[in-house]
Motif scaffolding. Structure first.
Motif, PDB file in Angstrom:
ATOM      1  N   SER A  62       0.934  -1.039   0.119  1.00 28.47           N
ATOM      2  CA  SER A  62       0.000  -0.011  -0.073  1.00 28.47           C
ATOM      3  C   SER A  62       0.930   1.290  -0.022  1.00 28.47           C
ATOM      4  O   SER A  62       2.070   1.221   0.391  1.00 28.47           O
ATOM      5  CB  SER A  62      -0.935   0.055   1.281  1.00 28.47           C
ATOM      6  N   PRO A  63       0.304   2.351  -0.276  1.00 34.78           N
ATOM      7  CA  PRO A  63       1.175   3.660  -0.337  1.00 34.78           C
ATOM      8  C   PRO A  63       1.739   4.032   1.013  1.00 34.78           C
ATOM      9  O   PRO A  63       2.622   4.430   1.200  1.00 34.78           O
ATOM     10  CB  PRO A  63      -0.013   4.790  -0.890  1.00 34.78           C
ATOM     11  N   THR A  64       0.968   3.642   1.983  1.00 32.13           N
ATOM     12  CA  THR A  64       1.301   3.876   3.542  1.00 32.13           C
ATOM     13  C   THR A  64       2.486   3.176   3.927  1.00 32.13           C
ATOM     14  O   THR A  64       3.315   3.673   4.449  1.00 32.13           O
ATOM     15  CB  THR A  64       0.259   3.620   4.341  1.00 32.13           C
ATOM     16  N   LEU A  65       2.509   1.736   3.385  1.00 33.66           N
ATOM     17  CA  LEU A  65       4.034   1.098   3.704  1.00 33.66           C
ATOM     18  C   LEU A  65       4.990   1.680   2.753  1.00 33.66           C
ATOM     19  O   LEU A  65       6.251   1.813   3.143  1.00 33.66           O
ATOM     20  CB  LEU A  65       3.556  -0.383   3.437  1.00 33.66           C
ATOM     21  N   GLY A  66       4.731   2.148   1.504  1.00 35.82           N
ATOM     22  CA  GLY A  66       5.830   2.727   0.767  1.00 35.82           C
ATOM     23  C   GLY A  66       6.450   3.979   1.444  1.00 35.82           C
ATOM     24  O   GLY A  66       7.668   4.071   1.501  1.00 35.82           O
ATOM     25  N   SER A  67       5.213   4.868   1.766  1.00 37.49           N
ATOM     26  CA  SER A  67       5.986   5.876   2.623  1.00 37.49           C
ATOM     27  C   SER A  67       6.676   5.584   4.048  1.00 37.49           C
ATOM     28  O   SER A  67       7.745   6.360   4.502  1.00 37.49           O
ATOM     29  CB  SER A  67       4.782   6.874   2.909  1.00 37.49           C
ATOM     30  N   ALA A  68       6.307   4.463   4.705  1.00 34.00           N
ATOM     31  CA  ALA A  68       6.898   4.100   5.695  1.00 34.00           C
ATOM     32  C   ALA A  68       8.427   3.534   5.464  1.00 34.00           C
ATOM     33  O   ALA A  68       9.416   4.106   6.039  1.00 34.00           O
ATOM     34  CB  ALA A  68       6.130   2.955   6.463  1.00 34.00           C
ATOM     35  N   MET A  69       8.501   2.578   4.511  1.00 31.30           N
ATOM     36  CA  MET A  69       9.828   2.202   4.151  1.00 31.30           C
ATOM     37  C   MET A  69      10.725   3.027   3.552  1.00 31.30           C
ATOM     38  O   MET A  69      11.797   2.926   3.451  1.00 31.30           O
ATOM     39  CB  MET A  69       9.603   0.883   3.237  1.00 31.30           C
TER      40      MET A  69
END
Length: 361
Positions: free
Chosen positions: A102-109
């Protein structure tokens, strides 16, 4: 003159903040398009091909041959590596990771970028680090705190907050599958691809800073990198995408996401980021990455129906604390270097202007 100087000091901060917001919008829109069946290999190729068609004419109009340094074979090799690392590997791994997660995991990583960039900058001597300096200690501590916040968002979800996807607003972008219906294996695989994208972006930041010292013309660098990256992405898409219908674009969300990615992701973002690296250095640019996670969580909840969890809020707070700690250390270190430089210059001036010292010498 003071106003102009102040604006030049504020411009890198505003530029990086704008890029972070636009990049999160890109990941959210591309996730929605890929959820409806668009191939992420074709997506990366088309967006970079369109960007190259925009960049090359503009760069040669703004910087004709008589107004820019000459190109050499070694510089072209550097541009090829920039395209390979910063476009082909970073965007392919990033889009694959977003497709699996998801985009949220993308921004986290992507918050792994500050640590990777700081280490690479020290190894390649782009940044000089004195571990006895309190500013550098704050930069290291802030990076570690930001990374711990990103891990908190990824590994700890906690109870949900606010609306759920079933009761979400009708303005959400329609997708063919629920963005929250992700298996654990896909989530981990997406995280691995996103980690590889973060490492690629860190290498690009460091290599870009070194290239700018040899060829200080940002738009030409971005244009050639985009050209080489488009050719590389085309080869990868031809190898891994065997479905001929995947190359046909539909005049809907797919086409919109490709044009958004071409203009924002491949033209505006590299140009602004390259200028910011030229002004402030690669570590400064990387330190702004933690801010994207809060924007991604908000956009995911609004447009994709993602559920906001307690872990996202806790992790975002930790990331912000680490971010401001690192930025405080960056400012302290810049102030210390400036004071040392001013001190050396002030000691040199009296020697040159004092008659007694001149007679003694």
């Amino acid at each position: 003159m003071d106003v102009k100087k102040s604006l030049r000091e504020v411009a890198p901060f505003a530029g990086v903040m704008m890029v972070e917001s636009l990049d999160v919008g890109l990941t959210t829109l591309s996730k929605a398009a890929m959820s409806r069946g668009m191939s992420h290999y074709v997506f990366v190729f088309y967006s970079n091909a369109i960007a190259t068609l925009i960049l090359f004419p503009a760069s040669f109009l703004l910087f004709p041959l008589s107004n820019r340094p000459p190109l050499t074979f070694s510089l072209l090799c550097r541009f090829f590596l920039l395209g390979l690392v910063g476009i082909t590997l970073m965007q392919t791994c990033g889009s694959t990771g977003i497709n699996f997660s998801s985009p949220t995991l993308g921004s986290a990583m992507i918050n792994l970028v500050p640590a990777f960039t700081f280490i690479l900058a020290v190894i390649f001597r782009v940044e000089k680090v004195d571990l006895r300096s309190s500013g550098n200690q704050l930069r290291i501590l802030g990076s570690l705190v930001s990374i711990s916040g990103a891990l908190t968002v990824t590994l700890y979800k906690g109870p949900s907050i606010g609306t759920t996807p079933s009761s979400s607003h009708s303005s959400q972008i329609p997708t063919s599958s629920n963005s929250n219906a992700l298996t654990g294996s896909n989530w981990i695989l997406g995280g691995l691809f996103l980690s590889a994208a973060s490492l690629s972006l860190s290498i690009w930041n460091t290599l870009q800073a070194a290239t700018l010292k040899r060829y200080p013309t940002e738009m030409i660098i971005v244009s050639f990198s985009s050209l080489f990256g488009s050719v590389q992405c085309a080869l990868i898409a031809l190898i891994f995408e065997r479905n001929p219908t995947a190359w046909t674009l539909k005049p809907d969300l797919e086409l919109l996401s490709i044009f958004y990615s071409a203009v924002i992701g491949s033209v505006v973002t590299p140009c602004v980021m390259t200028w910011c690296i030229h002004e402030k250095g690669p570590v400064f640019v990387a330190m702004f990455k933690p801010l994207g996670i809060g924007i991604a969580a908000l956009m995911g909840a609004m447009f994709l129906g993602d559920t906001l969890h307690l872990g996202s809020i806790v992790g975002a707070i930790i990331i912000v604390v680490g971010f401001y700690g690192a930025m405080w250390g960056q400012l302290k270190e810049e102030r210390r270097i400036k004071e040392e430089k001013d001190g050396v210059e002030s000691l040199a001036v009296p020697i040159e202007k004092s008659p007694l010292l001149q007679n003694y010498i």
